[in-house]
Design a protein around this motif. Structure first.
Motif, PDB file in Angstrom:
ATOM      1  N   GLY A  70       0.789  -1.220   0.000  1.00  0.00           N
ATOM      2  CA  GLY A  70       0.000   0.000   0.000  1.00  0.00           C
ATOM      3  C   GLY A  70       0.819   1.267   0.000  1.00  0.00           C
ATOM      4  O   GLY A  70       0.335   2.320   0.428  1.00  0.00           O
ATOM      5  N   LEU A  71       2.053   1.206  -0.499  1.00  0.00           N
ATOM      6  CA  LEU A  71       2.871   2.418  -0.561  1.00  0.00           C
ATOM      7  C   LEU A  71       2.276   3.428  -1.538  1.00  0.00           C
ATOM      8  O   LEU A  71       2.341   4.635  -1.320  1.00  0.00           O
ATOM      9  N   LEU A  72       1.675   2.933  -2.642  1.00  0.00           N
ATOM     10  CA  LEU A  72       1.031   3.794  -3.628  1.00  0.00           C
ATOM     11  C   LEU A  72      -0.436   3.416  -3.758  1.00  0.00           C
ATOM     12  O   LEU A  72      -0.820   2.267  -3.543  1.00  0.00           O
ATOM     13  N   THR A  73      -1.252   4.385  -4.163  1.00  0.00           N
ATOM     14  CA  THR A  73      -2.646   4.100  -4.493  1.00  0.00           C
ATOM     15  C   THR A  73      -2.737   3.621  -5.943  1.00  0.00           C
ATOM     16  O   THR A  73      -1.815   3.840  -6.740  1.00  0.00           O
ATOM     17  N   VAL A  90      14.259   1.247  -3.581  1.00  0.00           N
ATOM     18  CA  VAL A  90      12.827   1.012  -3.407  1.00  0.00           C
ATOM     19  C   VAL A  90      12.263   0.683  -4.790  1.00  0.00           C
ATOM     20  O   VAL A  90      12.301   1.515  -5.695  1.00  0.00           O
ATOM     21  N   VAL A  91      11.772  -0.532  -4.957  1.00  0.00           N
ATOM     22  CA  VAL A  91      11.167  -0.971  -6.219  1.00  0.00           C
ATOM     23  C   VAL A  91       9.663  -1.027  -6.005  1.00  0.00           C
ATOM     24  O   VAL A  91       9.161  -1.810  -5.184  1.00  0.00           O
ATOM     25  N   MET A  92       8.930  -0.182  -6.737  1.00  0.00           N
ATOM     26  CA  MET A  92       7.481  -0.051  -6.566  1.00  0.00           C
ATOM     27  C   MET A  92       6.758  -0.667  -7.765  1.00  0.00           C
ATOM     28  O   MET A  92       7.114  -0.387  -8.912  1.00  0.00           O
ATOM     29  N   TYR A  93       5.769  -1.472  -7.504  1.00  0.00           N
ATOM     30  CA  TYR A  93       5.041  -2.172  -8.560  1.00  0.00           C
ATOM     31  C   TYR A  93       3.792  -1.369  -8.942  1.00  0.00           C
ATOM     32  O   TYR A  93       2.914  -1.139  -8.112  1.00  0.00           O
ATOM     33  N   LEU A  94       3.743  -0.957 -10.205  1.00  0.00           N
ATOM     34  CA  LEU A  94       2.656  -0.101 -10.678  1.00  0.00           C
ATOM     35  C   LEU A  94       1.505  -0.893 -11.280  1.00  0.00           C
ATOM     36  O   LEU A  94       0.455  -0.324 -11.567  1.00  0.00           O
ATOM     37  N   ASN A  95       1.715  -2.188 -11.507  1.00  0.00           N
ATOM     38  CA  ASN A  95       0.634  -3.067 -11.947  1.00  0.00           C
ATOM     39  C   ASN A  95       0.960  -4.479 -11.479  1.00  0.00           C
ATOM     40  O   ASN A  95       2.044  -4.735 -10.933  1.00  0.00           O
ATOM     41  N   THR A  96       0.028  -5.391 -11.677  1.00  0.00           N
ATOM     42  CA  THR A  96       0.240  -6.797 -11.331  1.00  0.00           C
ATOM     43  C   THR A  96       0.310  -7.614 -12.612  1.00  0.00           C
ATOM     44  O   THR A  96      -0.705  -7.755 -13.306  1.00  0.00           O
ATOM     45  N   PRO A  97       1.487  -8.138 -12.985  1.00  0.00           N
ATOM     46  CA  PRO A  97       1.581  -8.980 -14.191  1.00  0.00           C
ATOM     47  C   PRO A  97       0.691 -10.216 -14.057  1.00  0.00           C
ATOM     48  O   PRO A  97       0.429 -10.697 -12.948  1.00  0.00           O
ATOM     49  N   GLU A  98       0.269 -10.747 -15.192  1.00  0.00           N
ATOM     50  CA  GLU A  98      -0.541 -11.970 -15.164  1.00  0.00           C
ATOM     51  C   GLU A  98       0.256 -13.143 -14.628  1.00  0.00           C
ATOM     52  O   GLU A  98      -0.286 -14.018 -13.942  1.00  0.00           O
ATOM     53  N   ALA A  99       1.551 -13.185 -14.946  1.00  0.00           N
ATOM     54  CA  ALA A  99       2.425 -14.242 -14.431  1.00  0.00           C
ATOM     55  C   ALA A  99       3.868 -13.764 -14.541  1.00  0.00           C
ATOM     56  O   ALA A  99       4.247 -13.095 -15.507  1.00  0.00           O
ATOM     57  N   GLY A 100       4.677 -14.118 -13.520  1.00  0.00           N
ATOM     58  CA  GLY A 100       6.085 -13.750 -13.532  1.00  0.00           C
ATOM     59  C   GLY A 100       6.298 -12.303 -13.122  1.00  0.00           C
ATOM     60  O   GLY A 100       5.397 -11.614 -12.653  1.00  0.00           O
ATOM     61  N   GLY A 101       7.555 -11.860 -13.303  1.00  0.00           N
ATOM     62  CA  GLY A 101       7.883 -10.459 -13.081  1.00  0.00           C
ATOM     63  C   GLY A 101       8.200 -10.064 -11.656  1.00  0.00           C
ATOM     64  O   GLY A 101       8.327  -8.879 -11.358  1.00  0.00           O
ATOM     65  N   GLY A 102       8.332 -11.040 -10.747  1.00  0.00           N
ATOM     66  CA  GLY A 102       8.671 -10.709  -9.373  1.00  0.00           C
ATOM     67  C   GLY A 102      10.128 -10.274  -9.238  1.00  0.00           C
ATOM     68  O   GLY A 102      10.894 -10.289 -10.208  1.00  0.00           O
ATOM     69  N   THR A 103      10.505  -9.869  -8.034  1.00  0.00           N
ATOM     70  CA  THR A 103      11.881  -9.490  -7.742  1.00  0.00           C
ATOM     71  C   THR A 103      12.498 -10.585  -6.889  1.00  0.00           C
ATOM     72  O   THR A 103      12.038 -10.846  -5.775  1.00  0.00           O
ATOM     73  N   ALA A 104      13.535 -11.235  -7.416  1.00  0.00           N
ATOM     74  CA  ALA A 104      14.157 -12.378  -6.743  1.00  0.00           C
ATOM     75  C   ALA A 104      15.441 -11.952  -6.046  1.00  0.00           C
ATOM     76  O   ALA A 104      16.202 -11.132  -6.569  1.00  0.00           O
ATOM     77  N   PHE A 105      15.678 -12.519  -4.873  1.00  0.00           N
ATOM     78  CA  PHE A 105      16.918 -12.349  -4.121  1.00  0.00           C
ATOM     79  C   PHE A 105      17.541 -13.732  -3.969  1.00  0.00           C
ATOM     80  O   PHE A 105      17.305 -14.431  -2.983  1.00  0.00           O
ATOM     81  N   PRO A 106      18.327 -14.174  -4.973  1.00  0.00           N
ATOM     82  CA  PRO A 106      18.787 -15.568  -5.016  1.00  0.00           C
ATOM     83  C   PRO A 106      19.688 -15.974  -3.865  1.00  0.00           C
ATOM     84  O   PRO A 106      19.711 -17.148  -3.485  1.00  0.00           O
ATOM     85  N   GLU A 107      20.431 -15.032  -3.265  1.00  0.00           N
ATOM     86  CA  GLU A 107      21.331 -15.386  -2.169  1.00  0.00           C
ATOM     87  C   GLU A 107      20.576 -15.781  -0.911  1.00  0.00           C
ATOM     88  O   GLU A 107      21.121 -16.486  -0.058  1.00  0.00           O
ATOM     89  N   VAL A 108      19.332 -15.335  -0.786  1.00  0.00           N
ATOM     90  CA  VAL A 108      18.554 -15.639   0.421  1.00  0.00           C
ATOM     91  C   VAL A 108      17.288 -16.431   0.103  1.00  0.00           C
ATOM     92  O   VAL A 108      16.468 -16.680   0.985  1.00  0.00           O
ATOM     93  N   GLY A 109      17.106 -16.823  -1.150  1.00  0.00           N
ATOM     94  CA  GLY A 109      15.976 -17.673  -1.528  1.00  0.00           C
ATOM     95  C   GLY A 109      14.625 -17.013  -1.407  1.00  0.00           C
ATOM     96  O   GLY A 109      13.639 -17.656  -1.024  1.00  0.00           O
TER      97      GLY A 109
END
Length: 276
Positions: free
Chosen positions: A100-103, A211-230
């Motif tokens: 809820g950082l953005l409307t 700060v990475v802010m998501y302006l829409n919700t993709p239908e599939a994929g597109g997340g932000t991964a942090f591979p060192e911490v799973g």
């Protein structure tokens, strides 16, 4: 000969607690010095407990401290007239998922403002310039600091949430990803060993948080991964992931995962240790 510092359990816990509260390793050293600890013992103890290279802790501690962000604490952070939910917290890297950082209206307006100005997204090369990089296949654009009322409003919100002056932020970047597009694993901090480091950091110093802010919700994929911490943070409209780091912090390795269906729009804010 064993040169590892002798660290009491109480000192070890204090160093960890002070770091978790949002203080950079160099700041922890400064605080130890202010309490009468020996400079060499202070640096070696902090390096040992926080698992950071000793070389990153400056011997000359007389210089003014660089600014660091404050990590929002769960469950809620009040920012102006908004309540931001801290949906997930992690200590290493220092990471928060902000719900809820953005409307929705703010997300839509940012997309509409950015769309006519999109161009191939670039990365910083070793000399401090910009380059096309096959690891980053999106298009994007930058707003100048405070360029528009909505941009200034969002920058102020982030500044209050993270307790850092607006002047320490780079311009807000908007990025657009289509199916198959991604940003492969990378760090946001600048490598001090690269030839262009002094050029990149001459204005604003080192990057300290993103700060990475998501302006829409993709239908599939597109997340932000942090591979060192799973960890993978789902891209959900109006939410964001905040993470802080020091140069050399391997745990902050992250990637914009490929969009599988639909599209992805994000806004990225990089923060510096000094005014930018």
């Amino acid at each position: 000969m064993n040169t590892r510092p002798t660290i009491s359990p109480e000192l070890r816990e204090w160093i960890l607690a002070t770091s978790r509260a949002g203080h950079a390793p160099q700041t922890v050293v400064e605080l130890m010095l202010s309490h009468g600890y020996d400079p060499r013992h202070s640096r070696s103890s902090v390096a040992e407990v926080l698992k950071v290279p000793l070389a990153t802790l400056l011997a000359d501690t007389g210089a003014p401290l660089a600014h660091r962000t404050r990590h929002p604490e769960a469950p809620l952070a009040k920012v102006g007239d908004r309540e931001v939910k801290i949906a997930l917290s992690m200590d290493r890297p220092a990471l928060r998922v902000l719900d809820g950082l953005l409307t929705g209206e703010e997300c839509d307006e940012l997309i509409a403002l950015a769309r006519p100005r999109l161009a191939r997204a670039l990365t910083v090369d070793e000399s401090g310039g910009q380059q096309v990089d096959q690891r980053r296949t999106s298009v994007g654009m930058f707003f100048k600091l405070g360029e528009l009322p909505l941009v200034a409003q969002l920058e102020q919100r982030i500044a209050e949430l993270l307790d850092i002056p607006m002047s320490h932020g780079e311009g807000l970047q908007i990025l657009h990803y289509l199916p198959g597009q991604e940003y492969q694993p990378h760090y946001d901090w600048f490598d001090p060993g690269q030839p262009g480091y002094s050029t990149i950091t001459a204005r604003g110093g080192q990057r300290i948080a993103s700060v990475v802010m998501y302006l829409n919700t993709p239908e599939a994929g597109g997340g932000t991964a942090f591979p060192e911490v799973g960890l993978t943070v789902t891209a959900l409209r109006g939410s964001a992931v905040y993470f802080a780091y020091e140069s050399g912090d391997a745990s902050s390795l992250h990637a914009g995962l490929p969009v599988l269906r639909g599209e992805k729009w994000i806004a990225t804010k990089w923060l510096r240790e000094k005014p930018y």
